[in-house]
Design a protein around this motif. Structure first.
Motif, PDB file in Angstrom:
ATOM      1  N   VAL A 459       0.841  -1.196   0.000  1.00  7.55           N
ATOM      2  CA  VAL A 459       0.000   0.000   0.000  1.00  7.55           C
ATOM      3  C   VAL A 459       0.876   1.247   0.000  1.00  7.55           C
ATOM      4  O   VAL A 459       2.029   1.230   0.440  1.00  7.55           O
ATOM      5  CB  VAL A 459      -0.933   0.036   1.233  1.00  7.55           C
ATOM      6  N   GLU A 460       0.297   2.336  -0.470  1.00  3.76           N
ATOM      7  CA  GLU A 460       0.863   3.675  -0.321  1.00  3.76           C
ATOM      8  C   GLU A 460       0.072   4.354   0.789  1.00  3.76           C
ATOM      9  O   GLU A 460      -1.162   4.364   0.751  1.00  3.76           O
ATOM     10  CB  GLU A 460       0.727   4.451  -1.627  1.00  3.76           C
ATOM     11  N   VAL A 461       0.751   4.905   1.781  1.00  8.33           N
ATOM     12  CA  VAL A 461       0.049   5.387   2.966  1.00  8.33           C
ATOM     13  C   VAL A 461       0.355   6.861   3.224  1.00  8.33           C
ATOM     14  O   VAL A 461       1.388   7.390   2.814  1.00  8.33           O
ATOM     15  CB  VAL A 461       0.417   4.562   4.219  1.00  8.33           C
ATOM     16  N   ALA A 462      -0.587   7.507   3.933  1.00  8.65           N
ATOM     17  CA  ALA A 462      -0.418   8.856   4.487  1.00  8.65           C
ATOM     18  C   ALA A 462      -1.231   8.899   5.769  1.00  8.65           C
ATOM     19  O   ALA A 462      -2.229   8.178   5.920  1.00  8.65           O
ATOM     20  CB  ALA A 462      -0.888   9.927   3.509  1.00  8.65           C
ATOM     21  N   LEU A 620      -8.234   2.745   1.263  1.00  9.03           N
ATOM     22  CA  LEU A 620      -8.704   2.369   2.584  1.00  9.03           C
ATOM     23  C   LEU A 620      -8.532   3.554   3.527  1.00  9.03           C
ATOM     24  O   LEU A 620      -7.459   4.175   3.558  1.00  9.03           O
ATOM     25  CB  LEU A 620      -7.916   1.167   3.112  1.00  9.03           C
ATOM     26  N   ALA A 621      -9.561   3.864   4.300  1.00 11.67           N
ATOM     27  CA  ALA A 621      -9.503   4.954   5.277  1.00 11.67           C
ATOM     28  C   ALA A 621      -9.820   4.395   6.647  1.00 11.67           C
ATOM     29  O   ALA A 621     -10.936   3.911   6.894  1.00 11.67           O
ATOM     30  CB  ALA A 621     -10.476   6.068   4.913  1.00 11.67           C
ATOM     31  N   ALA A 670     -11.868  19.374  19.718  1.00 11.56           N
ATOM     32  CA  ALA A 670     -12.375  20.071  20.899  1.00 11.56           C
ATOM     33  C   ALA A 670     -12.329  19.194  22.140  1.00 11.56           C
ATOM     34  O   ALA A 670     -12.002  19.659  23.224  1.00 11.56           O
ATOM     35  CB  ALA A 670     -13.802  20.553  20.637  1.00 11.56           C
ATOM     36  N   THR A 671     -12.678  17.917  21.971  1.00  9.82           N
ATOM     37  CA  THR A 671     -12.805  17.070  23.148  1.00  9.82           C
ATOM     38  C   THR A 671     -12.037  15.767  23.058  1.00  9.82           C
ATOM     39  O   THR A 671     -11.828  15.101  24.071  1.00  9.82           O
ATOM     40  CB  THR A 671     -14.293  16.742  23.400  1.00  9.82           C
ATOM     41  N   ASP A 672     -11.641  15.345  21.850  1.00  9.07           N
ATOM     42  CA  ASP A 672     -11.007  14.031  21.720  1.00  9.07           C
ATOM     43  C   ASP A 672      -9.901  14.108  20.675  1.00  9.07           C
ATOM     44  O   ASP A 672      -9.908  14.966  19.787  1.00  9.07           O
ATOM     45  CB  ASP A 672     -12.050  12.987  21.302  1.00  9.07           C
ATOM     46  N   ASP A 673      -8.966  13.165  20.791  1.00 13.71           N
ATOM     47  CA  ASP A 673      -7.906  13.071  19.804  1.00 13.71           C
ATOM     48  C   ASP A 673      -8.477  12.574  18.478  1.00 13.71           C
ATOM     49  O   ASP A 673      -9.559  11.978  18.430  1.00 13.71           O
ATOM     50  CB  ASP A 673      -6.815  12.106  20.281  1.00 13.71           C
ATOM     51  N   ALA A 674      -7.721  12.838  17.425  1.00 17.96           N
ATOM     52  CA  ALA A 674      -8.165  12.410  16.097  1.00 17.96           C
ATOM     53  C   ALA A 674      -6.985  11.812  15.352  1.00 17.96           C
ATOM     54  O   ALA A 674      -5.887  12.378  15.347  1.00 17.96           O
ATOM     55  CB  ALA A 674      -8.750  13.587  15.319  1.00 17.96           C
ATOM     56  N   ALA A 675      -7.222  10.647  14.718  1.00 15.11           N
ATOM     57  CA  ALA A 675      -6.187   9.996  13.913  1.00 15.11           C
ATOM     58  C   ALA A 675      -6.800   9.554  12.600  1.00 15.11           C
ATOM     59  O   ALA A 675      -7.962   9.114  12.554  1.00 15.11           O
ATOM     60  CB  ALA A 675      -5.588   8.805  14.656  1.00 15.11           C
ATOM     61  N   LEU A 676      -6.040   9.677  11.523  1.00 17.14           N
ATOM     62  CA  LEU A 676      -6.493   9.286  10.187  1.00 17.14           C
ATOM     63  C   LEU A 676      -5.352   8.559   9.490  1.00 17.14           C
ATOM     64  O   LEU A 676      -4.218   9.046   9.451  1.00 17.14           O
ATOM     65  CB  LEU A 676      -6.920  10.512   9.379  1.00 17.14           C
ATOM     66  N   LEU A 677      -5.648   7.393   8.933  1.00 16.71           N
ATOM     67  CA  LEU A 677      -4.666   6.605   8.186  1.00 16.71           C
ATOM     68  C   LEU A 677      -5.289   6.241   6.836  1.00 16.71           C
ATOM     69  O   LEU A 677      -6.315   5.563   6.776  1.00 16.71           O
ATOM     70  CB  LEU A 677      -4.290   5.335   8.965  1.00 16.71           C
ATOM     71  N   LEU A 678      -4.670   6.724   5.758  1.00 17.69           N
ATOM     72  CA  LEU A 678      -5.125   6.433   4.400  1.00 17.69           C
ATOM     73  C   LEU A 678      -4.138   5.483   3.740  1.00 17.69           C
ATOM     74  O   LEU A 678      -2.915   5.664   3.845  1.00 17.69           O
ATOM     75  CB  LEU A 678      -5.240   7.718   3.576  1.00 17.69           C
ATOM     76  N   ALA A 679      -4.669   4.483   3.039  1.00 18.84           N
ATOM     77  CA  ALA A 679      -3.818   3.495   2.359  1.00 18.84           C
ATOM     78  C   ALA A 679      -4.408   3.202   0.979  1.00 18.84           C
ATOM     79  O   ALA A 679      -5.565   2.767   0.877  1.00 18.84           O
ATOM     80  CB  ALA A 679      -3.715   2.216   3.180  1.00 18.84           C
TER      81      ALA A 679
END
Length: 808
Positions: A459-462, A620-621, A670-679
């Motif tokens: 995969v190619e990821v960001a 894929l997200a 505002a209230t929670d962490d956020a993570a995003l992984l694209l492949a």
């Protein structure tokens, strides 16, 4: 003419003046021989009723206030007359308390006399008026001045005269700007020049009250004074304007106290607004210039900027200049116009006020105005050096300076400077502690999150990670990309309840556990089951210890997916986590129907995987809940926005990540962490993968070696022929000897050479050291020494032994 003689010369006629008092002419025997109309009105007798009678017939006794009245009358008419306080009887019988003065015409006994009489109360009122006028002229703390219509001084009281410090005759007729040096009106809304204010009063008749005026009086030319002034018109009885009267009260000390209080309040609001040390140093400079000082420098102990604890360095700590401001505009030591381009070291000579302040740990004032031969090199003549101390530690030094146009620092201002320095030092120390904690947190973050993604072809990821704790930069969400055997790749996102250091530490432990289990080639559902057991065990241990953070492991969410670029199959399972999304090459967006599982640490419920075949180039997200939902937006709305972003097939993965954060988290979480992984998925070509099915018989070993060597020759990998022949021979031999059913051999040429041997057995070979008398058991040991990695992967139908070799 001074103020007193001016007041004495004015004709303030009192009630005993013969033109207004009740008067009677007496002969040498005190017989009434003359009677005025005022006497007739006061006593009620007409002239024909009283003439020829003795004056004693009017008087029936002495007043009880005689002593005080005699003193009052003596001050009023002088010593040549006889003053008495008597009780007189009116013609109708009622009594009157009167004050009388009897004066002889010749001043000798037996000569005719004149008697003047007035009621007591008008005399007392007149005396009070006289006392008030004398007080205003000679004793009042308020300076009084009268200016004519040309704004020239025509009269001044004693207080005004003391401020000018000259006799009135020497400055009478001068204008106000000729009397005071550098005067200026301070009150907003009025002209800066005092003459313009006075001229406006004369022209409009509107009085002015509470006007603040600052100047240097002739009596004290070295210091600025402040007066609270009032101005109003003076008119004669016919209404003609005679001029303007000035009332001026010197409020210098009160004004300075108010300014110090205002400066303290302003400092409390403006110093320490951020957790940045240089910004805090700038803030104290902005607060004190020009209200308190003409120049400010701020030096910090070396190491403080990096968040280090200041170490005891005796009386001469190593200092770094961070701010240097003279007037406005100003330049900072870290600005573009700084000579060194950043903070630089400074050193002070022994005997300097700065050195004295550091050694004594107290503020030090040096005034060089009287030392004309040794002025400060920068034109500053008064220096106030104050150490920046917080919690018993010297953080640095602030130096205030004033030029020759400003008054020197005094001890009251030293107290103010100590308060400013203490407030600044506490803010700097808080910023230093924050810097140290943030550095530790960032180090933790770098160690917990992937430093770099592994090189792989699947995969190619960001990715993007946005912690809710922006200051520390760490939180409980995580992502990971794990290279697996057979060119497969594992994709992980997870979420620990909460954010900050505790959540980050828990996240780090879980991420490490996931990587370890993933390297065992466990299926996604089995991996989550193992994680569930470990998290539950950790929670129970924490609760038993009753330590802080006992619930850190509760509610952990995780999604784990494995993508195989050979088969293009993606297998995924989730534990209390939002599902992953997939975007087909044609732009179709779908959420994968991954069976939901409970959060990790709940226990008792199984996890289930799903498989899906993905066309090459699918996107894929994987994302955590903090990205798509918050208190003002539900998950469906967030997923819809994510769909709009990811449907753009023309953008790169990095651009899609940036757009996703801009759309979904424009102001940060505002209230929670956020993570995003694209492949974006890839497929290995047919020329990169080849496999053979072999019978489980001894001849299969020779055939396997031949097939492998021929394929290596076709791929141009003859350099790996010897090691590959040895690996294939050993692995196929073990499969034939210890397993049942056919044996499958597969070679994959990617970034490394993968060799896999699969069989129907479920027992895994163990690497061991053979004894000297053992006839076997050394083959796998030799294989492990000549390859980069090796391992066992279990499948539903058996197992696979795999190895990896670096390409030449």
């Amino acid at each position: 003419m001074n103020a007193w003689s001016e007041a004495e010369s004015i004709d303030f006629r009192g009630p005993l003046d013969v033109t207004s008092a009740a008067t009677a002419l007496l002969d040498s025997d005190n017989m009434v021989i003359g009677w005025s109309e005022a006497a007739e009105e006061l006593f009620g007798y007409e002239p024909h009723e009283i003439l020829g009678r003795r004056v004693d017939t009017l008087m029936v006794g002495r007043s009880t206030h005689e002593h005080a009245l005699i003193e009052l009358l003596d001050r009023s008419v002088g010593p040549t007359c006889r003053n008495e306080a008597r009780i007189a009887r009116h013609r109708d019988g009622h009594q009157i308390e009167v004050a009388t003065t009897i004066c002889s015409f010749s001043g000798q006994d037996g000569s005719p006399q004149i008697m003047a009489a007035v009621p007591l109360e008008p005399l007392r009122s007149w005396e009070a008026h006289q006392a008030m006028l004398r007080g205003l002229a000679t004793q009042s703390p308020i300076g009084l001045g009268i200016y004519d219509t040309e704004l020239r001084l025509t009269w001044a009281n004693a207080k005004y005269e003391s401020e000018i410090d000259r006799k009135f005759s020497e400055y009478a007729g001068k204008r106000v700007d000729e009397l005071y040096n550098g005067g200026e009106v301070l009150t907003e809304g009025y002209p800066r020049a005092l003459e313009d204010v006075m001229r406006g009063v004369i022209e409009t008749g509107e009085p002015v009250f509470g006007l603040l005026y600052q100047a240097r009086p002739p009596a004290d030319p070295e210091h600025e004074h402040v007066w609270s002034c009032a101005y109003y018109q003076l008119r004669d009885p016919d209404g003609h304007v005679l001029g303007v009267c000035e009332d001026a009260l010197d409020i210098t000390e009160r004004y300075r106290a108010q300014q110090r209080l205002a400066l303290t309040v302003r400092a409390g609001v403006r110093i320490g607004t951020t957790l940045d040390m240089i910004t805090t140093a700038r803030e104290i400079a902005e607060v004190v210039i020009p209200a308190f000082a003409d120049s400010v420098t701020v030096d910090l102990v070396e190491g403080v900027l990096e968040g280090e604890e200041p170490r005891p360095q005796g009386e001469s700590p190593s200092l770094v200049r961070v701010v240097e401001r003279v007037g406005s505009p100003y330049s900072d030591a870290d600005g573009e116009d700084a000579p060194t381009g950043g903070p630089f070291r400074v050193a002070y000579e022994p005997g300097s006020p700065q050195q004295a302040a550091l050694s004594s740990r107290k503020a030090v004032i040096i005034d060089r105005r009287s030392e004309s031969a040794h002025p400060e090199r920068n034109g500053m003549h008064s220096t106030l050096a104050v150490p920046l101390r917080a919690r018993g530690t010297t953080m640095g030094l602030v130096t205030f300076q004033r030029d020759e146009s400003s008054a020197p620092f005094d001890h009251d201002e030293m107290s103010l400077s100590n308060e400013l320095a203490t407030r600044t030092a506490l803010s700097i120390d808080n910023a230093r502690r924050y810097t140290r904690e943030r550095a530790s947190a960032l180090t933790l973050q770098r160690n917990l999150l992937p430093r770099g993604l592994p090189e792989q072809s699947a995969v190619e990821v960001a990715h993007r990670y946005l912690p809710a704790d922006i200051g520390l930069g760490v939180g409980g969400d995580w992502f990971d990309v794990i290279a697996l055997s057979g060119t497969r790749v594992g994709l992980v996102v997870g979420d620990v309840v909460g954010h900050g250091m505790n959540a980050a530490a828990t996240m780090g432990r879980l991420r490490t556990t996931v990587r370890a289990l993933a390297r065992l080639d466990l299926s996604p559902d089995e991996l989550l089951s193992r994680m569930d057991d470990l998290v539950l065990q950790g929670v129970e241990e924490q609760e038993a210890g009753a330590g802080p953070g006992a619930d850190e492991g509760l509610g952990v969410a995780c999604l784990y997916a494995v993508y195989d670029p050979v088969s293009r199959v993606c297998t995924a399972a989730r534990a209390g986590h939002p599902p992953a999304a997939v975007v087909d090459p044609d732009g179709t967006f779908d959420l994968l129907e991954i069976p939901p599982g409970p959060p990790l640490g709940v226990g008792g419920l199984p996890f289930e995987s799903m498989e899906i075949s993905l066309p090459e180039g699918s996107l894929l997200a994987l994302f955590t809940g903090g990205l798509v939902q918050d208190r003002d937006r539900d998950m469906d709305t967030g997923v819809a926005k994510l769909k709009d972003v990811l449907s753009d097939r023309a953008s790169t993965l990095e651009e899609l990540c940036d757009r996703a954060l801009a759309e979904l988290q424009p102001n940060g979480p505002a209230t929670d962490d956020a993570a995003l992984l694209l492949a974006r998925t890839h497929e290995l070509g047919a020329d990169q993968v080849i496999g053979w099915e072999l019978e489980a018989e001894p001849s299969a070993v020779s055939r396997a070696r031949t097939l492998a060597l021929d394929q290596l020759a076709e791929w141009g990998l003859d350099e790996l022929a010897f090691t590959t022949e040895l690996v294939v021979s050993e692995l196929v031999t073990n499969a034939v000897r210890h397993a049942s059913g056919p044996v499958y051999l597969r070679l994959i040429r990617d970034r490394s050479l993968h060799c896999e041997v699969s069989d129907k057995g479920h027992t895994s070979p163990n690497l061991r050291h053979s004894a000297t008398d053992d006839e076997g058991g050394r083959g796998l040991f030799i294989v492990a020494q000549i390859v980069q990695r090796w391992g066992t992967r279990y499948t539903a139908s058996g197992k696979t032994i795999w190895t990896e070799q670096a390409l030449p």
